[in-house]
Design an enzyme around this catalytic site. Structure first.
Site, PDB file in Angstrom:
ATOM      1  N   LEU A 249       0.826  -1.214   0.000  1.00 44.58           N
ATOM      2  CA  LEU A 249       0.000   0.000   0.000  1.00 44.58           C
ATOM      3  C   LEU A 249       0.854   1.257   0.000  1.00 44.58           C
ATOM      4  CD1 LEU A 249      -2.457  -1.117   2.828  1.00 44.58           C
ATOM      5  CD2 LEU A 249      -2.942  -1.086   0.379  1.00 44.58           C
TER       6      LEU A 249
ATOM      7  N   ASP B 102       6.107  14.956  12.907  1.00 47.83           N
ATOM      8  CA  ASP B 102       6.374  14.721  11.480  1.00 47.83           C
ATOM      9  C   ASP B 102       5.071  14.868  10.689  1.00 47.83           C
ATOM     10  OD1 ASP B 102       7.884  14.184   9.235  1.00 47.83           O
ATOM     11  OD2 ASP B 102       7.905  12.010   9.530  1.00 47.83           O
TER      12      ASP B 102
HETATM   13  P1  ATP Z   1       8.230   7.285   6.805  1.00 47.36           P
HETATM   14  O1  ATP Z   1       9.358   7.059   5.879  1.00 47.36           O
HETATM   15  O2  ATP Z   1       7.386   8.499   6.414  1.00 47.36           O
HETATM   16  O3  ATP Z   1       8.611   7.293   8.258  1.00 47.36           O
HETATM   17  P2  ATP Z   1       6.941   4.789   7.465  1.00 47.36           P
HETATM   18  O4  ATP Z   1       7.856   3.643   7.138  1.00 47.36           O
HETATM   19  O5  ATP Z   1       6.864   5.165   8.898  1.00 47.36           O
HETATM   20  O6  ATP Z   1       7.235   6.063   6.580  1.00 47.36           O
HETATM   21  P3  ATP Z   1       4.161   5.171   7.080  1.00 47.36           P
HETATM   22  O7  ATP Z   1       4.357   6.650   6.805  1.00 47.36           O
HETATM   23  O8  ATP Z   1       3.471   4.815   8.344  1.00 47.36           O
HETATM   24  O9  ATP Z   1       5.527   4.376   6.958  1.00 47.36           O
HETATM   25  O10 ATP Z   1       3.377   4.545   5.844  1.00 47.36           O
HETATM   26  C1  ATP Z   1       3.895   4.595   4.518  1.00 47.36           C
HETATM   27  C2  ATP Z   1       2.729   4.695   3.543  1.00 47.36           C
HETATM   28  O11 ATP Z   1       1.898   3.510   3.642  1.00 47.36           O
HETATM   29  C3  ATP Z   1       1.780   5.853   3.807  1.00 47.36           C
HETATM   30  O12 ATP Z   1       2.258   7.042   3.249  1.00 47.36           O
HETATM   31  C4  ATP Z   1       0.496   5.333   3.161  1.00 47.36           C
HETATM   32  O13 ATP Z   1       0.521   5.496   1.766  1.00 47.36           O
HETATM   33  C5  ATP Z   1       0.534   3.844   3.464  1.00 47.36           C
HETATM   34  N1  ATP Z   1      -0.205   3.562   4.715  1.00 47.36           N
HETATM   35  C6  ATP Z   1       0.273   3.696   5.977  1.00 47.36           C
HETATM   36  N2  ATP Z   1      -0.655   3.362   6.887  1.00 47.36           N
HETATM   37  C7  ATP Z   1      -1.767   3.018   6.186  1.00 47.36           C
HETATM   38  C8  ATP Z   1      -3.081   2.582   6.568  1.00 47.36           C
HETATM   39  N3  ATP Z   1      -3.425   2.440   7.842  1.00 47.36           N
HETATM   40  N4  ATP Z   1      -3.964   2.318   5.581  1.00 47.36           N
HETATM   41  C9  ATP Z   1      -3.609   2.457   4.270  1.00 47.36           C
HETATM   42  N5  ATP Z   1      -2.394   2.865   3.855  1.00 47.36           N
HETATM   43  C10 ATP Z   1      -1.476   3.137   4.789  1.00 47.36           C
END
Ligand code: ATP
Length: 308
Positions: A14, A131
């Protein structure tokens, strides 16, 4: 072939974050779909992220609000960690802005009103996101806001990088475009997480209404200078009430800047009505307008994890 993890069948990707992927997970007994954030243990070790991940999970467990992504459980395998959350079936705010350019005032009120209610709730729990950016603001099918990614967040009393139990934080984090001026200064006095989130909300509201960022440069030093000393330029057409709210949030002096809880009371912010924290009807399906492309967080000069 979908992989099975516990009672979940893991499917399509996703989204992609800096340290892991978010994939679709289907519960094999209930058939309910979830979003599963997968972080490799070797990534956690290589980036000394164990404390951060622990904090992200502990913070998500605590938060129960219609405008914050709901946490379900964590699964651990030999190689990975799986954070199971509610699936949000809609665009990120980033995607909506990329398609539309900017939002109508009505749509911005709907989204920003919910964002402010979600962030103010976090602050009431002593949690600061740190953030806030369009990529971390998800929208469900009816454009209700769901704030995600508490990987940079901090909690009063529990976590303070300097080992200090007061509310001042000492680690610069987040994405530079959304970063408050005091975080970028070489101050050793620390900063207030609540005011840092308030600044990011000001940037987000400007971006939603105008379709571009108030401070923009691809050069990190130039961008820092703009954030610290350039005045915000408002289009003539902007509603004076919206401009008043943005100027209070983008006040460079953190002591004069309003908090998100104060912003929640501002006359421009709609009062919540629906059970999803919704403030009015869903976002309209207006035709996209022509504006310059939005810089993504990935292309932004990062201010991540620089100890101050
Ligand atoms: P970052 O590099 O910003 O720290 P991360 O590894 O912490 O990223 P997230 O920002 O939590 O990951 O999620 C990455 C992407 O996944 C989001 O931008 C979104 O597109 C998708 N995503 C995250 N959580 C959900 C959710 N609950 N439902 C659907 N899509 C999601």
């Amino acid at each position: 072939m979908p992989v099975k993890v516990g009672k979940y069948l893991i499917g399509e990707t996703l989204g992609q974050g800096a340290f892991g992927k978010v994939k679709l997970g289907k519960h094999t007994e209930t058939g309910v779909q979830y979003a599963v954030k997968i972080i490799e243990k070797k990534e956690i070790a290589a980036n000394s992220m164990a404390a951060n991940v622990k904090r992200e999970i502990s913070i998500m467990r605590q938060l129960h609000h219609p405008n914050i992504v709901n946490f379900h459980e964590v699964l651990i395998s030999k190689a990975s960690l799986f954070i199971v959350m509610d699936l949000v079936k809609g665009d990120e705010l980033y995607e909506l802005l990329r398609k539309r350019g900017h939002l109508t005032e009505r749509d911005a009120k709907h989204i920003f009103g919910q964002l402010v209610h979600g962030v103010a709730y976090c602050h009431e729990q002593g949690i600061y996101h740190r953030d806030l950016k369009p990529e971390n603001i998800l929208l469900d099918a009816t454009s209700n806001v769901k704030i995600t990614d508490f990987g940079m967040s901090a909690m009063t009393g529990l976590v303070n990088e300097a080992g200090n139990p007061n509310a001042l934080l000492y680690t610069a984090c987040g994405t530079l475009y959304y970063c408050a001026p005091e975080v970028l200064s070489n101050s050793t006095t620390g900063y207030n997480g609540e005011k840092v989130d308030a600044w990011s909300c000001g940037i987000l509201l400007y971006l939603m209404l105008v379709g571009r960022l108030p401070f923009e440069s691809e050069d990190m030093a130039a961008l820092t200078k703009l954030i610290q000393s350039a005045p915000v330029k408002y289009p003539k057409s902007m509603d004076p009430m919206a401009m008043d709210l943005i100027s209070r949030l983008l006040e460079k002096d953190q002591h004069k800047r309003i908090t998100v809880r104060e912003a929640r009371q501002h006359n421009w912010i709609p009062k919540p009505t629906g059970e999803n924290g919704s403030t009015n009807a869903a976002v309209s399906s207006a035709a996209p307008s022509k504006v310059p492309p939005l810089p993504s967080a990935a292309s932004a000069p990062a201010a991540t994890q620089a100890n101050m």
